[in-house]
Design an enzyme around this catalytic site. Structure first.
Site, PDB file in Angstrom:
ATOM      1  N   PRO A   2      20.265  68.145  26.415  1.00  0.00           N
ATOM      2  CA  PRO A   2      20.972  66.852  26.320  1.00  0.00           C
ATOM      3  C   PRO A   2      20.823  66.250  24.920  1.00  0.00           C
ATOM      4  CG  PRO A   2      19.563  66.945  28.267  1.00  0.00           C
ATOM      5  CD  PRO A   2      19.226  68.148  27.433  1.00  0.00           C
ATOM      6  N   GLU A   3      21.940  65.895  24.332  1.00  0.00           N
ATOM      7  CA  GLU A   3      21.928  65.256  23.015  1.00  0.00           C
ATOM      8  C   GLU A   3      22.150  63.755  23.202  1.00  0.00           C
ATOM      9  OE1 GLU A   3      21.188  66.600  20.222  1.00  0.00           O
ATOM     10  OE2 GLU A   3      21.162  68.713  20.779  1.00  0.00           O
ATOM     11  N   HIS A  91      13.003  71.188  42.131  1.00  0.00           N
ATOM     12  CA  HIS A  91      12.674  70.698  40.797  1.00  0.00           C
ATOM     13  C   HIS A  91      12.753  69.177  40.685  1.00  0.00           C
ATOM     14  CE1 HIS A  91      12.613  74.838  39.563  1.00  0.00           C
ATOM     15  NE2 HIS A  91      13.851  75.011  39.995  1.00  0.00           N
ATOM     16  N   ARG A 110      12.929  73.112  33.838  1.00  0.00           N
ATOM     17  CA  ARG A 110      12.107  73.718  32.789  1.00  0.00           C
ATOM     18  C   ARG A 110      10.909  72.846  32.391  1.00  0.00           C
ATOM     19  NH1 ARG A 110      15.982  76.194  28.271  1.00  0.00           N
ATOM     20  NH2 ARG A 110      13.978  76.988  27.560  1.00  0.00           N
ATOM     21  N   ARG A 151      15.810  64.377  -3.191  1.00  0.00           N
ATOM     22  CA  ARG A 151      15.502  65.386  -2.163  1.00  0.00           C
ATOM     23  C   ARG A 151      16.328  66.656  -2.374  1.00  0.00           C
ATOM     24  NH1 ARG A 151      14.056  63.350   3.752  1.00  0.00           N
ATOM     25  NH2 ARG A 151      13.164  61.314   3.288  1.00  0.00           N
TER      26      ARG A 151
END
Ligand SMILES: [Zn+2]
Length: 270
Positions: A2-3, A91, A110, A151
């Site tokens: 999931p983002e 789960h 997981r 950077r």
């Protein structure tokens, strides 16, 4: 995984069922997820009213007077609001029982997800020192330009650094750099202020679009490489190595930057 758009979509989905509700009880079916679940979740959360449900980076924050429960979906976590009588699956590790007769159920095959606790007035160590939210005014091209001076890291690696801005994952970094016409390999310190202004705008546009689309087809379909299906059809760079650029026809290339596959058009992105 999931983002940010999926976490925000989850927040919008569960918040109306949680806000203003009292926690009738907490059921923990195991003592840990990615990390041990702190005792305050069992001792302090029951009886509290959930004042608001906030998102910070990819954490969901359930604020109460006694403190804040932090939830992270990890790799495979799902949060659903269900009738309390819904049968338990293998789960289903956590239920936060509400006085409405519903439960907030955390399912995570997981177990890379997390349930943590933050006392009032404190900031959990996982939320300390992280950058601004990409969809707020605190994030703009000037910030990227200022922080990037000197950077040498690739601009894509820089954009995915949570200390710079939170929640810009691999898919969204690739797509925003394509849309802004910036070569992902370019040194972050060598990108101009004008180009960063465009990049910040594209990050906001693409994330907002993904959130807007996420509400209807979230998780129902994943493409073979795990990109959310609703978004996959609209990708210009991510996952398209060897395919023709949708703008100019040049073959999309892939290169590893910061150990992440990075897709770009050598003609459109400079
Ligand atoms: Zn191109």
């Amino acid at each position: 995984m999931p983002e940010l758009p999926e976490v925000e979509t989850t927040r919008r989905g569960i918040a109306p069922h949680l806000e203003g509700r009292r926690v009738a009880g907490v059921v923990l079916r195991r003592p840990d997820l990615r990390w041990p679940i702190p005792p305050e979740v069992s001792t302090l959360l029951p009886g509290q009213v959930i004042d608001s449900v906030e998102r910070r980076a990819k954490y969901l924050l359930l604020h109460t007077g006694a403190g804040t429960a932090l939830l992270h979906l990890g790799m495979s976590g799902v949060l659903r609001v269900l009738p309390e009588s819904t049968p338990i699956g293998k789960h289903d590790h956590v239920d936060i029982v509400l006085d409405s007769g519903q439960v907030l159920r955390f399912t995570d095959p997981r177990r890379f997800g997390a349930l943590l606790w933050q006392m009032p007035g404190e900031t959990h160590e996982l939320l300390e020192g992280i950058g601004p939210e990409p969809l707020t005014d605190a994030f703009d091209g000037d910030l990227l330009w200022r922080v990037s001076r000197g950077r040498s890291a690739a601009v894509k690696t820089f954009l995915m650094d949570n200390a710079v801005v939170v929640g810009v994952g691999n898919i969204y970094a690739s797509e925003a750099l394509f849309a802004a016409g910036i070569d992902p390999r370019r040194a972050a310190g060598k990108v101009s202020r004008e180009r960063y202004a465009r990049l910040a705008g594209e990050v906001k546009r693409i994330l907002a679009h993904a959130i807007a689309r996420g509400g209807t087809t979230l998780r129902d379909f994943l493409s073979p490489d795990g990109a959310p299906g609703y978004f996959y059809q609209e990708l210009f760079a991510y996952g398209r190595a060897g395919e023709a650029c949708k703008i100019c026809g040049t073959s999309i290339r892939v290169v590893a930057l910061g150990q992440r596959a990075s897709f770009y058009c050598p003609s459109c992105q400079r």
